[in-house]
Design a protein around this motif. Structure first.
Motif, PDB file in Angstrom:
ATOM      1  N   TYR A   1     -47.348  21.934 -76.879  1.00 17.65           N
ATOM      2  CA  TYR A   1     -48.359  20.918 -77.162  1.00 17.65           C
ATOM      3  C   TYR A   1     -48.912  21.162 -78.560  1.00 17.65           C
TER       4      TYR A   1
ATOM      5  N   PHE B   1     -44.034  21.495 -68.504  1.00 21.43           N
ATOM      6  CA  PHE B   1     -44.671  21.534 -69.820  1.00 21.43           C
ATOM      7  C   PHE B   1     -43.960  22.548 -70.709  1.00 21.43           C
TER       8      PHE B   1
ATOM      9  N   PHE C   1     -45.892  10.483 -60.258  1.00 24.65           N
ATOM     10  CA  PHE C   1     -46.389  11.771 -60.723  1.00 24.65           C
ATOM     11  C   PHE C   1     -47.904  11.720 -60.893  1.00 24.65           C
TER      12      PHE C   1
ATOM     13  N   GLY D   1     -39.978  18.213 -61.290  1.00 25.42           N
ATOM     14  CA  GLY D   1     -41.084  17.517 -61.940  1.00 25.42           C
ATOM     15  C   GLY D   1     -41.038  17.714 -63.438  1.00 25.42           C
ATOM     16  N   LEU D   2     -42.149  17.418 -64.068  1.00 26.01           N
ATOM     17  CA  LEU D   2     -42.247  17.575 -65.515  1.00 26.01           C
ATOM     18  C   LEU D   2     -42.746  18.978 -65.838  1.00 26.01           C
TER      19      LEU D   2
ATOM     20  N   PHE E   1     -48.527  18.289 -64.824  1.00 27.74           N
ATOM     21  CA  PHE E   1     -48.015  17.325 -63.867  1.00 27.74           C
ATOM     22  C   PHE E   1     -47.651  17.985 -62.547  1.00 27.74           C
ATOM     23  N   GLY E   2     -47.766  17.213 -61.487  1.00 26.11           N
ATOM     24  CA  GLY E   2     -47.236  17.624 -60.206  1.00 26.11           C
ATOM     25  C   GLY E   2     -45.724  17.464 -60.181  1.00 26.11           C
ATOM     26  N   ALA E   3     -45.118  17.895 -59.088  1.00 25.02           N
ATOM     27  CA  ALA E   3     -43.660  17.862 -58.976  1.00 25.02           C
ATOM     28  C   ALA E   3     -43.119  16.472 -58.702  1.00 25.02           C
TER      29      ALA E   3
ATOM     30  N   PHE F   1     -45.479   8.041 -73.181  1.00 23.00           N
ATOM     31  CA  PHE F   1     -44.215   8.770 -73.171  1.00 23.00           C
ATOM     32  C   PHE F   1     -43.109   7.983 -73.851  1.00 23.00           C
TER      33      PHE F   1
ATOM     34  N   LEU G   1     -38.711  15.055 -72.590  1.00 25.65           N
ATOM     35  CA  LEU G   1     -39.648  13.954 -72.801  1.00 25.65           C
ATOM     36  C   LEU G   1     -40.711  14.346 -73.815  1.00 25.65           C
TER      37      LEU G   1
ATOM     38  N   TYR H   1     -42.100  17.839 -72.793  1.00 25.14           N
ATOM     39  CA  TYR H   1     -41.884  18.220 -71.408  1.00 25.14           C
ATOM     40  C   TYR H   1     -40.383  18.220 -71.129  1.00 25.14           C
TER      41      TYR H   1
ATOM     42  N   GLN I   1     -37.639  17.636 -67.906  1.00 20.57           N
ATOM     43  CA  GLN I   1     -37.476  17.141 -66.543  1.00 20.57           C
ATOM     44  C   GLN I   1     -36.042  17.398 -66.112  1.00 20.57           C
TER      45      GLN I   1
ATOM     46  N   TYR J   1     -46.876  16.157 -77.108  1.00 26.76           N
ATOM     47  CA  TYR J   1     -46.416  17.040 -76.038  1.00 26.76           C
ATOM     48  C   TYR J   1     -44.895  16.940 -75.889  1.00 26.76           C
TER      49      TYR J   1
END
Lengths: 114, 113
Positions: free
Chosen positions: B48, B45, A90, B42-43, A104-106, B104, B91, B35, B37, B33
């Motif tokens: 925050y 958001f 990532f 992806g992560l 973040f990117g995918a 994390f 996460l 997140y 998944q 933070y």
């Protein structure tokens, strides 16, 4: 708002071959840039980070990344891939101000074939 | 502990029930933070927290989601009336004043059945 693009969802390379994972970001100022790795069933581990100075940064496990402002890119490279590098990678961008959110990117899933 | 701790590590709940997910950040870290998944994603958001400032809630997907951070340390993410699409790994990460990267936790895997 900042955004991150990782154009490759999956990449397969042979063990011992070189690797480059692409990352492009959108942000007006100079960003903080990060690469994280997530192995199966594991948490995210920081590989490397860039926030100023030398545009070529070295990380753990033999990885490096180069910040190219003109291309808004922060591509991750490794000269010789090991089977243990198979994981999801990532790219992330954060603002220069301390404490702002990280986007973040995918992710890119790396498969290593022997 | 030395790292970010999340509990529970796994949670299975019935659709419509409320759940609470907990995050213990690294001691002294002022930024926290959350997140999400999802499988193959992806992560994403969610929210925050930064010190005593108002949290950035711009990533919360619906008003069923809320989070709080008590005493500038522990955070709880609450999902009310859970739906199957809430199934994901949640996460938590924290950042300190002198560091720039986020650390994390191992995540909480939530399954809504």
């Amino acid at each position: 708002a900042q955004s991150v693009t990782q154009p490759d969802i999956h990449i397969t390379v042979s063990e011992g071959a070189s690797l480059e994972l692409r990352c492009n970001y959108s942000y007006g100022a100079t960003p903080y840039l990060f690469w994280y790795v997530q192995s199966p069933g594991q948490g995210l581990q920081l590989l490397l980070k860039y926030f100023s100075g030398d545009t070529l940064v070295q990380g753990i496990k033999g990885f490096e990344a180069e910040f190219k402002r003109s291309q808004s890119s922060f591509n991750l490279r490794k000269p010789s891939v090991h089977w243990s590098d198979a994981a999801e990678y990532f790219c992330a961008v954060g603002e220069m101000e301390y404490g702002n959110k990280l986007v973040f990117g995918a992710g890119t899933i790396l498969r290593v074939k022997s | 502990g030395a790292g970010v701790s999340q509990s529970p590590s796994n949670k299975v709940t019935e659709k419509g029930k409320d759940v609470e997910l907990r995050c213990d950040p690294i001691s002294g870290h002022t930024a926290l933070y959350w997140y999400r998944q999802s499988l193959g994603q992806g992560l994403e958001f969610l929210i925050y927290f930064q010190g005593n400032s108002a949290p950035d809630k711009s990533g919360l997907p619906s008003d069923r989601f809320s989070a709080e951070r008590t005493g500038g340390s522990v955070s709880t993410l609450t999902i009310q009336r859970t739906q199957q699409e809430d199934s994901a790994v949640y996460l938590c990460a924290s950042r300190g004043q002198l560091n720039t990267e986020a650390f994390f936790g191992q995540g909480t895997r939530l399954t809504v059945v």
